[in-house]
Design an enzyme around this catalytic site. Sequence first.
Site, PDB file in Angstrom:
ATOM      1  N   PHE A 239     -12.377  17.816 -28.888  1.00 32.86           N
ATOM      2  CA  PHE A 239     -11.967  17.857 -30.954  1.00 32.86           C
ATOM      3  C   PHE A 239     -12.336  16.813 -31.479  1.00 32.86           C
ATOM      4  O   PHE A 239     -11.257  15.539 -31.634  1.00 32.86           O
ATOM      5  CB  PHE A 239     -10.902  18.801 -31.160  1.00 32.86           C
ATOM      6  CG  PHE A 239     -11.041  18.924 -32.675  1.00 32.86           C
ATOM      7  CD1 PHE A 239     -12.126  20.319 -33.040  1.00 32.86           C
ATOM      8  CD2 PHE A 239     -10.351  17.632 -33.887  1.00 32.86           C
ATOM      9  CE1 PHE A 239     -11.791  20.239 -35.275  1.00 32.86           C
ATOM     10  CE2 PHE A 239     -10.576  18.597 -35.349  1.00 32.86           C
ATOM     11  CZ  PHE A 239     -11.050  19.359 -35.801  1.00 32.86           C
TER      12      PHE A 239
ATOM     13  N   ASP B  32     -11.001   8.297 -29.142  1.00 32.04           N
ATOM     14  CA  ASP B  32     -11.256   9.574 -30.287  1.00 32.04           C
ATOM     15  C   ASP B  32      -9.131   9.144 -30.435  1.00 32.04           C
ATOM     16  O   ASP B  32      -8.572   9.715 -29.540  1.00 32.04           O
ATOM     17  CB  ASP B  32     -11.554  10.758 -30.184  1.00 32.04           C
ATOM     18  CG  ASP B  32     -11.236  11.221 -32.231  1.00 32.04           C
ATOM     19  OD1 ASP B  32     -10.524  10.705 -32.521  1.00 32.04           O
ATOM     20  OD2 ASP B  32     -11.663  12.400 -31.859  1.00 32.04           O
TER      21      ASP B  32
ATOM     22  N   LYS C 285      -4.935  10.066 -39.270  1.00 32.83           N
ATOM     23  CA  LYS C 285      -3.970  11.098 -39.098  1.00 32.83           C
ATOM     24  C   LYS C 285      -1.881  10.466 -39.165  1.00 32.83           C
ATOM     25  O   LYS C 285      -1.738  10.002 -40.178  1.00 32.83           O
ATOM     26  CB  LYS C 285      -3.445  11.848 -37.932  1.00 32.83           C
ATOM     27  CG  LYS C 285      -4.659  13.327 -37.566  1.00 32.83           C
ATOM     28  CD  LYS C 285      -4.097  14.253 -36.800  1.00 32.83           C
ATOM     29  CE  LYS C 285      -4.764  15.415 -36.673  1.00 32.83           C
ATOM     30  NZ  LYS C 285      -5.799  15.473 -35.747  1.00 32.83           N
TER      31      LYS C 285
HETATM   32  C1  PLP Z   1      -7.873  15.909 -36.219  1.00 30.19           C
HETATM   33  C2  PLP Z   1      -8.533  15.059 -35.584  1.00 30.19           C
HETATM   34  C3  PLP Z   1     -10.027  15.081 -35.734  1.00 30.19           C
HETATM   35  C4  PLP Z   1     -10.312  15.415 -37.363  1.00 30.19           C
HETATM   36  O1  PLP Z   1      -9.874  14.575 -38.720  1.00 30.19           O
HETATM   37  P1  PLP Z   1     -10.348  15.237 -39.993  1.00 30.19           P
HETATM   38  O2  PLP Z   1      -8.115  14.321 -40.734  1.00 30.19           O
HETATM   39  O3  PLP Z   1      -9.239  16.445 -40.039  1.00 30.19           O
HETATM   40  O4  PLP Z   1     -11.039  15.493 -40.492  1.00 30.19           O
HETATM   41  C5  PLP Z   1     -10.524  14.242 -35.414  1.00 30.19           C
HETATM   42  N1  PLP Z   1     -10.480  13.752 -33.893  1.00 30.19           N
HETATM   43  C6  PLP Z   1      -9.061  14.031 -33.267  1.00 30.19           C
HETATM   44  C7  PLP Z   1      -9.032  14.039 -31.961  1.00 30.19           C
HETATM   45  C8  PLP Z   1      -7.923  14.698 -34.183  1.00 30.19           C
HETATM   46  O5  PLP Z   1      -6.770  15.275 -33.713  1.00 30.19           O
END
Ligand code: PLP
Length: 389
Positions: free
Chosen positions: A124, A209, A238
């Site tokens: 994701f 990521d 986050k």
């Molecule tokens: C939450 C998340 C995103 C997206 O972050 P947003 O602040 O919601 O745009 C991208 N990659 C990972 C691994 C995530 O957990």
Amino acid sequence: MPTYARADVAFERGEGAYLQAEDGSWYLDFGTGIAVTALGHAHPHLVEALTTQAEKLWHVSNLYRIPASERLAERLTANSFGERVFFCNSGVEAFEGAVKIARRYHHSVGNSERYRVITFEQGFHGRSLAGISASSGAKLRAGFEPLTPGFDQVPFNDAEAARAAVTGETAAVMLEPVQGDGGIRPADPQFLREVRRICDEHGLLLIADEIQCGMGRTGALFAHQWAGIRPDVMALAKGMGSGFPVGAVVATLEAAQGMTPGTHGSTFGGNPLAMAVGNAVLDVMLEDGFLANVRTTGARLREELDALARRHPELIRQVRGSGLMLGLQAQGSNLDLVNAFRAEGLLTVPGGDNVVRVLPPLIITDHHIDDGLARMDRACQRLAATEPR
Ligand SMILES: *Cc1c(COP(=O)(O)O)cnc(C)c1O
């Protein structure tokens, strides 16, 4: 817009690991707003940093130097593989920045034909058009086609599949060292090292990521450090602001060489308010013993969850994850478990692969673990009593 299936509860205040709802009841927060409030609610050092900065200066734009962003960038690079930082406001912007850095890198070294990024199933990366194109899951994408071209998905933890997907058009490989939304699925360290080797062999950038698994969540400042590898680019967000919206892309000098003036930008990114909070979060996370404590409490929570799973094999199939990024894979529906926990005043987050994500603030103590497990036990007993055999 009804884009969320919200639980019918609203919170008014938070204190550390606890949240108080409008009706006065208290909840133990083992969800942290999806791995965001890493230092808990209303942490005194963060409140102090935010309010002090709020009285001085909020925003100036990136037309001018922002000393607090220079300081935060220096601290992020001093504590990682990175040498360059770009600040943004959210995870998906950090993802977009990482992909742009990879394309621009190959452009600047004369390989403009290299633009594709290999990503992984159950991954994701955010909700922008490129984000859903890089992510897994028909639900994310349905009705939003055509997708952004340039993403090739292969099975997670399968280095040979990644190797086979490399073509003359591949620019980078992007992965979450621990998949979050996909259901707390850790990358095998051997797989991470093999992906690093593939990138080296083919001149590809490795993008981590770490938007969910980074910033101390696994007990290392960054989750890839467990495998002893160095990515070329890393996306953060986050936990970085512990509730204040801030994100960053960290890169090596080599990887970021194409990012010259005018190639990328953000109006809000790195503004003094966000940087004050980002620096305050690092003040706490870089304190001696902070990460060691995440490892200790994470190990204890893991043991307790394993024991819970042994007491309730009819409800919990498996416990997995690392540090304070843990997942319970449900036997039945993960949503039933999340709802049952919430009815006992414990907040968790559903994830893919039928998983309940357990993402407590990194400041929890044994007391919170005991409280959380007592609530989970009560919820499981109730659920087991109502479950058809
Ligand atoms: C939450 C998340 C995103 C997206 O972050 P947003 O602040 O919601 O745009 C991208 N990659 C990972 C691994 C995530 O957990």
